[in-house]
Motif scaffolding. Sequence first.
Motif, PDB file in Angstrom:
ATOM      1  N   ASP A  35      37.724  39.887  41.140  1.00 19.18           N
ATOM      2  CA  ASP A  35      38.104  40.996  40.258  1.00 19.18           C
ATOM      3  C   ASP A  35      37.041  42.083  40.297  1.00 19.18           C
ATOM      4  N   GLY A  36      37.451  43.298  39.896  1.00 19.85           N
ATOM      5  CA  GLY A  36      36.560  44.448  39.950  1.00 19.85           C
ATOM      6  C   GLY A  36      35.430  44.395  38.943  1.00 19.85           C
ATOM      7  N   THR A  37      35.695  43.807  37.771  1.00 19.90           N
ATOM      8  CA  THR A  37      34.651  43.711  36.748  1.00 19.90           C
ATOM      9  C   THR A  37      33.503  42.843  37.241  1.00 19.90           C
ATOM     10  N   GLY A  38      33.839  41.722  37.863  1.00 11.94           N
ATOM     11  CA  GLY A  38      32.812  40.854  38.439  1.00 11.94           C
ATOM     12  C   GLY A  38      32.058  41.544  39.561  1.00 11.94           C
ATOM     13  N   ALA A  39      32.776  42.388  40.324  1.00 15.33           N
ATOM     14  CA  ALA A  39      32.136  43.122  41.418  1.00 15.33           C
ATOM     15  C   ALA A  39      31.089  44.094  40.886  1.00 15.33           C
ATOM     16  N   ILE A  40      31.442  44.796  39.789  1.00 18.45           N
ATOM     17  CA  ILE A  40      30.491  45.746  39.194  1.00 18.45           C
ATOM     18  C   ILE A  40      29.251  45.016  38.677  1.00 18.45           C
ATOM     19  N   GLU A  41      29.458  43.867  38.032  1.00 14.93           N
ATOM     20  CA  GLU A  41      28.319  43.080  37.532  1.00 14.93           C
ATOM     21  C   GLU A  41      27.437  42.607  38.692  1.00 14.93           C
ATOM     22  N   TYR A  42      28.075  42.173  39.762  1.00 14.94           N
ATOM     23  CA  TYR A  42      27.334  41.697  40.941  1.00 14.94           C
ATOM     24  C   TYR A  42      26.540  42.845  41.570  1.00 14.94           C
ATOM     25  N   LEU A  43      27.172  43.998  41.717  1.00 14.77           N
ATOM     26  CA  LEU A  43      26.512  45.149  42.325  1.00 14.77           C
ATOM     27  C   LEU A  43      25.392  45.691  41.437  1.00 14.77           C
ATOM     28  N   ASN A  44      25.569  45.565  40.148  1.00 11.57           N
ATOM     29  CA  ASN A  44      24.530  46.009  39.221  1.00 11.57           C
ATOM     30  C   ASN A  44      23.254  45.197  39.403  1.00 11.57           C
TER      31      ASN A  44
END
Length: 361
Positions: A35-44
Amino acid sequence: MLQTLLVDDDILSLNKMQTFLADLEFIHVCGQLLDGTGAIEYLNAHGDSIDIVILDMEMPGASGLEVARFISKHQLPITILVISNYDNFEYVKPILQAGAYDYLLKHELSRTLLETKLSEIRLYIDKQQLHQKQWDQMCQLSKQQYLRNLVLNYDIPDENRHFFASDPLLCGRRHVAACLQITNFSSIYQSIPDERHQKVVNTVLHFCDTFFTSLQRGIITHINYGEFLVLLSFPDLTSEAAILQTASQDISLLKNNLRRYLSIHTFAESMPVFDSVEHLRPYYLKIHHRLQVKPFNSDSERPAEKEGNSVLLLSLQEENELSESLLHLNEKKVTEIVTHILIQSDRRTSLFLDFSASSCV
């Protein structure tokens, strides 16, 4: 290898891409997210270490477009490849405008197509990294020239002053500067062919640039005749004592590394803490003068008189004048310099003997 993150809410699609990428030697899949939310957290947390994100458009939580905008907003050095279910350019246009490199259609995805597109992206990344390296080198040279012009009181165009006034390394910080002088530089300089003169300076500059890059707070420029100006910047320290102690440790470590790896011996004189590089010149003039008249030899920094022995050591200025006169076979000038040095030596000895005699009385 290019660190690649896969983001798709379809587990079958993720597994398919993983299989396609397994045989590519220049790709390493460092993570798979649904999911995109997990992607943003990972990229952060890990965005600086990611090279490529292969990204689905529609996902639970944050969409692919929101992930792309997050990457763009935080200026992460990531290339985005979009995977879309819809063969409609208007549908993917917003994410391309947000910075995505290109898109592929899911129903057309194959091992060959994915490999071809990723090979293209690899060339693109190589070119971007080369351009960034060239830009960084140009900025570094510009900052070095700016500092040199500043301390030597050369004309600096107003636009250059405004540009460097906003540079993170040169503004909004507390600074310590030091002059670093290669010991017996005139002797070294005259013992090598003319075409290698600049190479000596460039070798020191390159070595020091690498050193300061690891510290992330320094810049060095060559002033003249083996003298270098070092500027150290401290954005987080407020205590002058802590700044001076850290700067002293940095300069000492730099000198030790120059001696260890390049067999170059140096002397250094440091300035007080100051807030603006525009105030650099008066401080520089003081420590430059101290370096010029400081007695030294090539082995160590030690005073001219120690334990009752009067030792004749030339200052940098005396050595430079004598070497230049010898090089140009200027017998009259050599005689004047040597006579002056011997007279000064006699005065030192006389003063020392007078002081010793009075102490005995």
